[in-house]
Design an enzyme around this catalytic site. Sequence first.
Site, PDB file in Angstrom:
ATOM      1  N   LYS A  69       5.915  30.716  42.763  1.00  0.00           N
ATOM      2  CA  LYS A  69       5.348  30.664  44.116  1.00  0.00           C
ATOM      3  C   LYS A  69       4.639  31.985  44.429  1.00  0.00           C
ATOM      4  CE  LYS A  69       6.798  26.674  46.034  1.00  0.00           C
ATOM      5  NZ  LYS A  69       5.911  25.738  46.760  1.00  0.00           N
ATOM      6  N   THR A  70       3.843  31.986  45.481  1.00  0.00           N
ATOM      7  CA  THR A  70       2.946  33.098  45.774  1.00  0.00           C
ATOM      8  C   THR A  70       3.662  34.387  46.132  1.00  0.00           C
ATOM      9  OG1 THR A  70       1.164  31.619  46.438  1.00  0.00           O
ATOM     10  CG2 THR A  70       1.090  33.868  47.311  1.00  0.00           C
ATOM     11  N   PHE A  71       4.476  34.367  47.181  1.00  0.00           N
ATOM     12  CA  PHE A  71       5.066  35.617  47.646  1.00  0.00           C
ATOM     13  C   PHE A  71       6.104  36.171  46.675  1.00  0.00           C
ATOM     14  CE2 PHE A  71       2.419  35.607  51.080  1.00  0.00           C
ATOM     15  CZ  PHE A  71       2.772  36.475  52.102  1.00  0.00           C
TER      16      PHE A  71
END
Length: 437
Positions: free
Chosen positions: A94-96
Site C-alpha cells: 500500500k502507498t503510505f
Amino acid sequence: MIRFPLAAFALSLLAGCAYPYTPPALPPVGAATPAPGGVPVAAAATSDARAPVTILVSIDGFRADYLTRGLSPNLSRLASQGASAAMRPSFPSKTFPNHWTLVTGVVPDRHGIVANGFTDPARPDERFTMASDDPYWWNAVEPIWVTAEKAGIPTATMFWPGSNVAWGGTEQTGAHHAVTGGTRPRDWQQFNQSVSDRQRVDATIDWLRRPATTRPRFLTLYFDEVDTAGHEAGPDSPEVNAAIGAVDQSIGRLLAGLAELGQPANLVVVADHGMAAISSDRVVPLDRFANPADYVLVEDGPYATLRAEPGHEAALEHDLLGHHDHIDCWRREAMPARFHYGRNPRIPPYFCLADAGWTIKAKPPEKPFAGGTHGYDNADPSMAALFIANGPAFRPGVRLAPFDNVDVAPLLRDLIGLPQGQGLDGNDLPFRRAFRR
C-alpha cells in the site's frame, strides 16, 4: 560509508541529464545539450562547481514492467545509463506504508504506518488517514530527512507522504494542529493533488537555484497520476499508458532543469508498489463462509481485516481461519513470517489476503466494476515496483537482482553522507556492484 570522487560530477550531466525533456527523438548517449542562451551543459557545469545533490523521486503505482512498454524514453535512458531493478515493496503493498519504509529502512510492522487507514488500541476513538499529520502516528522511526537535518544537511520535500509531519513532536490537546517540538525538512509542501507535475518539478528546481549555503542536498519529489489511472482504468489501459508518458515528460523536465543549472544529481527513482487488474467477476464475499454477526469488518479490498464481536471469537475463527477459494485468513500473530507483518497492535486481530486480482467484500457486489488495485502479496510480480538509480555515484548499464525496498534508505544514507543506521531492516548490499568507485 561510500564516498564518490568530485571528478565524476560532470558524468551525471552527460550520462543522465543531458537531453531535452520533450524530444522528438533522444540524442546520442553522451551528447551535450545546449543550455538556455546556447551555453553547453558541460561548460555550465565546469563554471559552477556544484556539489551533487540526491533526489528521491516516487512515481506512485509505477509497476516495474511499465518500463518495458516503450512509453518512457527519459526513464529508460536513466535506467540504461544507471542501475535498475524490479523492487519488492514491503507488505502490505500500500502507498503510505511503503513510502514510509522507503525513507526509514524498516518494515511497516515496526514503523507503525501499517496501512493507509487504521486505528491504535491506545487511541480507539481516532483513526489514521492519509491526511493525518499528528506526530503520534509517525514517531516510531526517524525518517531520513530528520536524520539529515540533525546532521546539518539541508533537505526539501515535494509531497512525500509524512514529510509534512513535525517528526518527534507532540500535538497539543485542544489546539488545532499545534505541535510542540519535532523536526521537519527545511522546506516542504503540503500535498495537494491539484498542483500540477510542472509546478512540482519547477518548485524542486527553484530550490536548487539557491546559493550553496542554503541549497538542499537531499530532495524528494512525488507524482501520483500513474497510480490514479491504474485504479480507475486498470494497469493495461490506455489511461495508464497516457499517464506513463505524462510522468516521463515530467522526469524529462526535471533533467532539463538540472542540466540548465549545471547541477549534478544522483537520482533514485522508485515506486511504492505495482498494480493488478480487478473486476466484479473476481470477488470473494465474506458472508459466504463467515457469519457477519460474528465480526466487524475493518477494511476490505485486496485484503480484509476484521475484529471479532465480543464473545464470538471461537465461532469466527472456526469459519474464517485457513484457506478458502482465492483467499487465506490468519490470526494477526500467525501470518507467514515472510510478510514481516502481524506484531504491531495497530493491525486488527484477523487478516485475510486475496490472490492477486481478486477482491474481498463483505457481500457480493451490487454493481459491476473494473479497474486496478494493490495491497496483495508483495512477492507477486504484479506488485513489483520501479527502481532506477542514475548519477555520478552509479556505473551505467547495471541490472540489479530484485531486492526489498527496505534497502533504499541505506542507499540514500550513502549518497548524502550519513552513516549506516542502527537497527534498520535493510542495507546497501544490493547496490554495491552498481557504485562507481
